[in-house]
Write an enzyme that holds these catalytic residues in place. Structure first.
Site, PDB file in Angstrom:
ATOM      1  N   LYS A 196      61.185 109.178 148.728  1.00 18.32           N
ATOM      2  CA  LYS A 196      60.103 110.133 148.482  1.00 18.32           C
ATOM      3  C   LYS A 196      59.550 110.745 149.759  1.00 18.32           C
ATOM      4  CE  LYS A 196      59.900 109.656 143.927  1.00 18.32           C
ATOM      5  NZ  LYS A 196      60.149 110.779 143.009  1.00 18.32           N
ATOM      6  N   GLU A 246      50.744 114.084 142.221  1.00 16.91           N
ATOM      7  CA  GLU A 246      50.785 113.259 141.027  1.00 16.91           C
ATOM      8  C   GLU A 246      51.643 112.055 141.354  1.00 16.91           C
ATOM      9  OE1 GLU A 246      52.940 115.627 141.592  1.00 16.91           O
ATOM     10  OE2 GLU A 246      54.793 114.513 141.242  1.00 16.91           O
ATOM     11  N   SER A 277      67.934 104.545 146.033  1.00 12.69           N
ATOM     12  CA  SER A 277      66.789 105.420 146.321  1.00 12.69           C
ATOM     13  C   SER A 277      65.561 104.683 146.817  1.00 12.69           C
ATOM     14  CB  SER A 277      66.451 106.232 145.075  1.00 12.69           C
ATOM     15  OG  SER A 277      66.249 105.366 143.976  1.00 12.69           O
TER      16      SER A 277
END
Ligand code: PLP
Lengths: 305, 404
Positions: free
Chosen positions: B93, B115, B380
């Site tokens: 991220k 968010e 990830s």
């Protein structure tokens, strides 16, 4: 739906007396003849029940609404504040179905003011845009407001609506560019002026910029301009109505309905009557004539609106 | 192999998907964002230099590509793991939040909003806000605030405010609605950092570009380590950002691209497989696939992995699905939980539950893949954030309750 160019002009519809376009125009004309702005209250379909929609719409008409906006419940209403969100959630929890909305409207539309649907785009696409528009028109709806369909995405739906003599109402916001205002300046129906950057909701005080915004829209847009979002009280409606061709009141009315769930139509009738009364012309206040002079001084054509 | 066009076009369309389905109020902000993004990327080498520097010195890039010997034995093909779990904050991220926060600063915005579902994107946003001395406010569904209390604490620790969202289903989709409402209200001074390749144009393309560092590195690394391109690249798909980041640099190569969605309790029950089981529609500003009723109400998603628990997906994935450039599969909660254990035991790497979906799908192909074609799995994120939740699930399962 494929994106189409926003600046594209909508096809001029052939208007008949009963067409959506003509009925909206007549509603604004009649308010103007009464020297006041058109009053357009908003209610959420299915709140508190779908059966109460017809009585609510007729009550709005009796109390002097010129048009009524009917909100189509959606699970993810990102342009709405808490009051309208909760009404939609309750409608959905209560088993509201889009398929039943049109018959409820058909039953009510005959003796109610012209109805404009406020719907997010996804229910329209899921139902099938053509089918949605056909059923809306057959039920007596005059137009559509789609808050998450900006002009740049509205070409296809706008044309499909125009073919049915329905108006797809364009929106303008305080952040909108002059190019956007020019693109929506002409056409059928009216322009929905979003009074503030923000979502729908009850606001204590009118943002002072709202009046300047209304003036800006009126200076640039030749079709009627109705202002909504956050207009809550009779005084606010009067002030905004002095500058615009229409006033839209949503959250404050939905909240009033929420406080009288056993008799929503009484809540609607009382609330709308109170607002309407505040909007009656009062020749002692010079606001409107000052406004009209300003338009004429700006070298624009007469009150062709 | 299917060729993909250069997308998005100037209307923000990936084929028929994408676009800008947001209130008129936001259109000027999106136009401004698109212009600012083009300017820094095309005309501002200093921006790229600063971003590269921070990715190296702060995030720790390039992330390694690890040959997973024991997993390879089980699968019967050489398996490599792209180690986004080793990034600062523990997931991919931050590649995106760093890029967007630098852009926000360049645009003169002082307030960041985001968010978050699991809290990973919220933490990554809070982190870069602290790094750059900016204010961050994060919207998070009330249900997730309770499920992911540790990440709420992390965000607060990093100086961000967390706003619990109680509307709707009180999960990621509702947190996204609320972030959009905040943005509509405060659009003049606020920058909205979207956490995946979703939302209105230019977000899907911009987030893809910022995440493409994953695939660019992996392409170089595999070429060096295996002497060839991979046969297959596999990644979990929630909104789709880590997957698109891996896929994009391989899009013109003869590489099978496989996105793995969450099948939750099974595709017959509650799941989050928007591409596998959803239908096209509009959610959060883009036309793409989503889980919805036949009247267009968005359905709540379900996955054991909070990061995949989202009823929508990025429009470029919808385009890849429709053109056949990538294929999309689904893995159940139970399969992902098993892979969570397998990877931990076989490689000494605890994967995020999201990443465990991709691992699970590859494990399921054991014996069916060409023995000499490398498979890259996008790892990830790391599983530290999930350990408590999985332990609790397993305690409950052992004591005979139904999990979930
Ligand atoms: C580790 C990890 N992987 C994957 C995802 C899913 O997001 P995306 O599909 O955008 O990569 C998340 C989201 O929180 C995540 O934390």
């Amino acid at each position: 739906m494929k994106g189409t160019k926003g600046s594209e002009r909508r096809e001029a519809p052939k208007t008949t007396a009963s067409s959506g376009t003509a009925r909206i125009a007549a509603a604004f004309a009649s308010a103007r003849a009464g020297k006041r702005a058109a009053l357009m209250p908003y209610v959420t379909a299915g709140y508190p029940t779908l059966a109460s929609l017809g009585p609510q719409l007729r009550a709005a008409g009796r109390a002097g609404a010129d048009l009524v906006e009917v909100g189509v419940p959606f699970s993810d209403p990102l342009a709405d504040g808490p009051v309208v969100q909760q009404a939609a959630e309750e409608a959905l929890r209560g088993g509201y179905r889009l398929g039943e909305l049109f018959s409820a409207i058909r039953e009510a539309a005959r003796d109610a003011p012209p109805l404009v649907l406020l719907t997010y785009i996804n229910p329209v696409l899921a139902y099938g845009a053509e089918r949605f528009l056909d059923e809306a028109r057959d039920a007596g709806v005059t137009g559509l407001i789609v808050p998450d369909l900006p002009l740049v995405e509205s070409g296809a739906l706008g044309r499909a609506a125009a073919r049915r003599d329905l108006v797809l109402v364009p929106m303008a916001a305080p952040t909108s560019t002059d190019a956007h205002l020019a693109a929506v300046a002409e056409g059928p129906g009216f322009v929905y002026g979003v009074s503030v950057t923000g979502v729908t909701g009850v606001r204590e005080r009118l943002d002072p910029e709202v009046l300047a915004f209304a003036d800006r829209l009126k200076a640039k847009i030749r079709r009627p301009v109705a202002i909504g979002f956050g207009i809550s009280t009779p005084n606010q409606a009067r002030e905004v109505g002095a500058r615009a061709d229409g006033v839209i009141i949503g959250s404050a009315l939905v909240r009033a309905i929420g406080q009288r769930l056993s008799c929503p139509e009484a809540a609607v009738e009382e609330f709308v009557a109170r607002i309407r009364q505040a909007m009656e012309p009062d020749d002692a206040t010079p606001t409107r004539s000052v406004f009209d002079n300003r338009r004429i001084a700006a070298g624009e054509e007469g009150p062709e609106r | 192999m299917t060729r993909v066009a250069r997308v998005p076009d100037r209307h923000g369309r990936f084929g028929r998907f994408g676009g800008r389905y947001v209130p008129e109020t936001l259109i000027p902000a999106l136009v401004e964002l698109e212009r600012a993004y083009q300017e820094v990327v095309v005309h501002d080498p200093a921006f790229t230099r600063e971003l590269r520097g921070l990715l190296r010195d702060y995030v720790g890039r390039p992330s390694p590509l690890t040959y997973a010997a024991r997993i390879s034995d089980v699968v019967g093909a050489p398996v490599y793991l792209k180690r986004e779990d080793l990034n600062h904050t523990g997931a991919h991220k931050i590649n995106n939040t760093l890029g967007q926060a630098l852009l926000a600063r360049r645009m003169g915005k002082t307030r960041l909003i985001a968010e978050t579902g699991a809290g990973q994107h919220g933490v990554a946003t809070a982190t870069v806000a602290a790094l750059l001395g900016m204010r961050a406010e994060v919207y998070m569904g009330q249900v997730d605030v309770e499920r992911q209390a540790l990440n709420v604490y992390r965000m607060n620790l990093l100086g961000a405010a967390v706003h619990p969202v109680t509307g709707g289903t009180a999960t990621l989709k509702d947190a996204t609605n609320e972030a959009i409402r905040d943005w509509v209200t405060n659009v003049r001074d606020t920058y909205y950092i979207i956490g995946s390749v979703v939302g209105p144009h230019p977000y899907p393309a911009m987030v893809r570009d910022f995440q493409s560092v994953i695939g660019q590195e992996a392409r170089r690394q595999i070429t060096k380590m295996a002497g060839r391109l991979p046969g297959m690249a596999v990644a979990p798909v929630g909104g789709g950002s880590n997957a698109m980041g891996l896929f994009y640099p391989f899009r013109h190569d003869p590489v099978d691209l496989v996105g793995v969605e969450a099948a939750g309790e099974g595709l017959q029950g509650r799941h989050a497989a928007s591409l596998v089981r959803g239908r096209p529609g509009v959610l959060h500003g883009a036309f793409s696939y989503l889980l919805q009723t036949d009247e267009g109400q968005v359905l709540p998603a379900h996955s054991v992995s909070a990061g995949l628990d989202y009823p929508g997906v990025g429009p470029e994935h919808a385009y890849y699905r429709e053109t056949g450039r990538a294929r999309y599969e689904a893995i159940t909660d139970a399969e992902a939980l098993e892979a969570f254990h397998r990877l931990s035991e076989l490689e000494g790497i605890i994967p995020a539950l999201e990443s465990a979906h991709a691992v699970a799908w590859v494990l399921k192909q054991a014996g069916r893949l060409p023995v000499d074609a490398p498979v890259i799995i996008n790892l990830s994120g790391r599983g530290d954030k999930d350990v408590d939740q999985v332990a609790a699930l397993e305690r409950r399962a052992r004591s005979g309750e139904v999990g979930g």
